[in-house]
Design a protein around this motif. Structure first.
Motif, PDB file in Angstrom:
ATOM      1  N   PHE A 165       6.476   3.197   7.217  1.00  9.42           N
ATOM      2  CA  PHE A 165       7.031   4.303   7.355  1.00  9.42           C
ATOM      3  C   PHE A 165       5.264   5.375   7.933  1.00  9.42           C
ATOM      4  CE2 PHE A 165       8.245   8.695   5.798  1.00  9.42           C
ATOM      5  CZ  PHE A 165       9.341   8.511   6.351  1.00  9.42           C
ATOM      6  N   PHE A 166       6.355   6.388   8.727  1.00 14.06           N
ATOM      7  CA  PHE A 166       5.029   7.212   9.228  1.00 14.06           C
ATOM      8  C   PHE A 166       4.596   8.313   7.826  1.00 14.06           C
ATOM      9  CE2 PHE A 166       3.862  11.102  11.339  1.00 14.06           C
ATOM     10  CZ  PHE A 166       3.148  11.076  12.224  1.00 14.06           C
ATOM     11  N   ALA A 167       3.235   8.278   8.119  1.00 10.75           N
ATOM     12  CA  ALA A 167       2.408   8.612   7.275  1.00 10.75           C
ATOM     13  C   ALA A 167       2.305   9.355   6.285  1.00 10.75           C
ATOM     14  CB  ALA A 167       2.848  10.733   8.133  1.00 10.75           C
ATOM     15  N   SER A 220       1.520   2.429   7.687  1.00  8.95           N
ATOM     16  CA  SER A 220       0.717   3.251   7.553  1.00  8.95           C
ATOM     17  C   SER A 220       0.038   3.336   5.974  1.00  8.95           C
ATOM     18  CB  SER A 220       1.349   5.380   7.519  1.00  8.95           C
ATOM     19  OG  SER A 220       2.408   5.052   6.152  1.00  8.95           O
ATOM     20  N   ALA A 221      -1.262   4.318   5.536  1.00  5.18           N
ATOM     21  CA  ALA A 221      -1.755   3.862   4.938  1.00  5.18           C
ATOM     22  C   ALA A 221      -2.687   5.229   4.142  1.00  5.18           C
ATOM     23  CB  ALA A 221      -2.642   2.457   4.596  1.00  5.18           C
ATOM     24  N   ALA A 222      -2.481   5.136   2.950  1.00  4.96           N
ATOM     25  CA  ALA A 222      -3.891   6.523   2.536  1.00  4.96           C
ATOM     26  C   ALA A 222      -4.402   6.083   1.618  1.00  4.96           C
ATOM     27  CB  ALA A 222      -2.523   7.925   2.310  1.00  4.96           C
ATOM     28  N   LEU A 223      -5.625   6.635   0.975  1.00  5.72           N
ATOM     29  CA  LEU A 223      -6.503   6.884   0.216  1.00  5.72           C
ATOM     30  C   LEU A 223      -6.803   8.473  -0.200  1.00  5.72           C
ATOM     31  CD1 LEU A 223      -8.230   5.387  -2.358  1.00  5.72           C
ATOM     32  CD2 LEU A 223      -9.367   4.834  -0.495  1.00  5.72           C
ATOM     33  N   ARG A 224      -6.476   8.823  -1.524  1.00  8.00           N
ATOM     34  CA  ARG A 224      -7.363   9.879  -2.184  1.00  8.00           C
ATOM     35  C   ARG A 224      -7.867   9.779  -3.488  1.00  8.00           C
ATOM     36  NH1 ARG A 224      -2.544  14.571  -2.719  1.00  8.00           N
ATOM     37  NH2 ARG A 224      -2.921  14.145   0.109  1.00  8.00           N
ATOM     38  N   ILE A 225      -8.286  10.133  -3.189  1.00 12.13           N
ATOM     39  CA  ILE A 225      -9.370  10.245  -4.964  1.00 12.13           C
ATOM     40  C   ILE A 225     -10.087  11.950  -5.220  1.00 12.13           C
ATOM     41  CG2 ILE A 225     -11.803   9.834  -6.013  1.00 12.13           C
ATOM     42  CD1 ILE A 225     -11.181   7.179  -4.351  1.00 12.13           C
ATOM     43  N   ASP A 257      -1.787   6.911  10.232  1.00  6.33           N
ATOM     44  CA  ASP A 257      -0.745   8.337  10.139  1.00  6.33           C
ATOM     45  C   ASP A 257       0.049   6.595  10.732  1.00  6.33           C
ATOM     46  OD1 ASP A 257      -1.370   9.477   7.974  1.00  6.33           O
ATOM     47  OD2 ASP A 257      -1.273  11.371   9.913  1.00  6.33           O
ATOM     48  N   ASP A 258      -0.301   6.051  11.463  1.00  2.00           N
ATOM     49  CA  ASP A 258       0.591   5.393  12.699  1.00  2.00           C
ATOM     50  C   ASP A 258       0.340   4.180  13.148  1.00  2.00           C
ATOM     51  OD1 ASP A 258       3.501   4.455  13.909  1.00  2.00           O
ATOM     52  OD2 ASP A 258       2.507   5.505  15.798  1.00  2.00           O
ATOM     53  N   GLU A 279      -7.691  -0.732   8.979  1.00  5.12           N
ATOM     54  CA  GLU A 279      -7.246   0.618   9.772  1.00  5.12           C
ATOM     55  C   GLU A 279      -8.332   1.669   8.687  1.00  5.12           C
ATOM     56  OE1 GLU A 279      -8.400   3.828  12.191  1.00  5.12           O
ATOM     57  OE2 GLU A 279      -8.261   1.815  12.317  1.00  5.12           O
ATOM     58  N   LEU A 280      -7.294   1.894   7.531  1.00  3.73           N
ATOM     59  CA  LEU A 280      -7.616   2.543   6.747  1.00  3.73           C
ATOM     60  C   LEU A 280      -9.057   1.902   5.802  1.00  3.73           C
ATOM     61  CD1 LEU A 280      -6.561   5.067   4.897  1.00  3.73           C
ATOM     62  CD2 LEU A 280      -5.822   3.432   2.867  1.00  3.73           C
ATOM     63  N   ARG A 281      -9.438   0.674   5.804  1.00  2.00           N
ATOM     64  CA  ARG A 281     -11.335   0.546   5.657  1.00  2.00           C
ATOM     65  C   ARG A 281     -11.876   0.781   6.865  1.00  2.00           C
ATOM     66  NH1 ARG A 281     -13.400  -2.818   2.600  1.00  2.00           N
ATOM     67  NH2 ARG A 281     -11.472  -3.550   1.180  1.00  2.00           N
ATOM     68  N   ARG A 282     -11.983   0.660   8.029  1.00  2.00           N
ATOM     69  CA  ARG A 282     -12.446   1.679   9.307  1.00  2.00           C
ATOM     70  C   ARG A 282     -12.963   3.300   8.486  1.00  2.00           C
ATOM     71  NH1 ARG A 282     -13.073   3.977  13.172  1.00  2.00           N
ATOM     72  NH2 ARG A 282     -10.888   4.918  13.177  1.00  2.00           N
TER      73      ARG A 282
END
Length: 250
Positions: free
Chosen positions: A23-25, A163-168, A182-183, A190-193
Motif C-alpha cells: 500500500f502506498f505511503a 512501502s514501509a516505515a520506522l518511527r522511534i 513510500d513506493d 530501502e528502509l535499511r539503506r
C-alpha cells in the motif's frame, strides 16, 4: 493490508513502530506515538482517528485497553479495522475486526505487539515477534527492522510489497527517527539503506536538538561534528561508499 510491530525498548524507554505493506505511503497513516506517552498502530480498513484520538486518550492517562475499547466501541466500521496500542505503563491491547481480510490477527510478548492483515499466514506475525525477542541487546532501530525483515521472509503481505516505515520516539513529542519508503519494490531493504544514511550524520545531529528538559539544545556542536568527521574518515579508509544518494557538495 499491513503488518506492524509496536514496541518499547526496555533499556531506554523509547517507543517504536515499524510497518510494511503493499500500500502506498503506509508510514503516513499507521504509526501514532509520543515519547513518555505511548504508541499506536492503526491499520486494515484504516481509521486515522484510532491513532489521533487514541493518542490524545493516552496523553490523558488512559490505558491501552481503554483506548482500544473506546475507539472501536463507537465505530460501526470496527469489524474491518485493526489496531494495537501500548501505553506508558507497558500495557498492551490489540483488536482485529472479524471482517479483516485473512490472514489477520495479532500476537504479543513482553513490551512488544505484532499485528497484521492480508498476510501470507500466521507465521508472519509469529516470526516477526520471534525475531524481535531474539534481538535483545541490538540497537532498538536495528531490532525493529530485523523483526520486520523476518516477517517478510515468512511471507509478509500476501499481495506483495510497496512501502514501509520506522518511527522511534525518545522522551519527546517529536520523533528521534522517522524514515519512510513510500513506493518501492523492496521497501524494507530501502528502509535499511535509509537507516544507514541516518547513521552517517542525521542521528548524530539529532543529539543536539532541543528537548523539554533543555529547550536550547546543544549549543556547541563541535563534539558532534568531530564524531561525524571521524566516522566519515573511517568509512573512506575502509573503502566503503556512503549509503546516501545525495549529490556531492558544491
Amino acid at each position: 493490508m499491513t503488518y506492524s510491530i509496536v514496541a518499547r525498548d526496555r533499556e531506554t524507554g523509547q517507543f517504536g513502530v515499524a510497518v510494511a505493506s503493499r500500500f502506498f505511503a503506509v508510514g503516513a497513516v499507521v504509526p501514532h506515538m509520543a515519547g513518555g506517552i505511548g504508541a499506536i498502530a492503526t491499520q486494515a480498513f484504516i481509521s486515522p482517528l484510532y491513532g489521533t484520538d487514541g493518542l490524545e486518550m493516552l496523553k490523558r492517562g488512559a490505558s491501552a485497553r481503554e483506548v482500544v475499547d473506546a475507539v472501536t466501541g463507537r465505530d460501526a466500521g470496527a469489524h474491518s479495522r485493526q489496531l494495537h496500542v501500548m501505553d506508558v505503563r507497558g500495557g498492551i491491547a490489540a483488536f482485529t475486526g472479524e471482517k479483516c481480510v485473512d490472514w489477520a490477527g495479532h500476537v504479543q510478548g513482553e513490551g512488544v505487539s505484532v499485528a497484521g492483515n492480508m498476510l501470507a499466514g500466521p507465521q508472519v506475525v509469529r516470526e516477526t515477534l520471534a525475531a524481535y525477542e531474539a534481538g535483545e541487546g541490538m540497537p532498538f532501530a536495528e531490532r525493529l527492522l530485523a523483526a520486520m525483515e523476518a516477517g517478510e521472509r515468512a511471507g509478509g503481505d500476501k499481495r506483495g510489497r510497496q512501502s514501509a516505515a520506522l518511527r522511534i520516539h525518545r522522551g519527546e513529542a517529536y520523533p528521534w527517527i522517522d524514515i519512510r519508503t513510500d513506493d518501492h519494490a523492496d521497501p524494507l531493504a530501502e528502509l535499511r539503506r535509509l537507516l544507514a544514511v541516518a547513521g552517517e550524520r542525521y542521528l548524530h545531529v539529532a543529539e543536539t536538538l532541543p528537548t523539554s528538559d533543555n529547550v536550547s539544545g546543544m549549543l556547541d556542536r563541535s563534539v558532534i561534528d568531530l564524531r561525524i568527521a571521524e566516522l566519515e574518515d573511517r568509512r573512506k579508509a575502509e573503502g566503503r561508499a556512503s549509503a546516501s544518494h545525495a549529490s556531492p557538495p558544491r
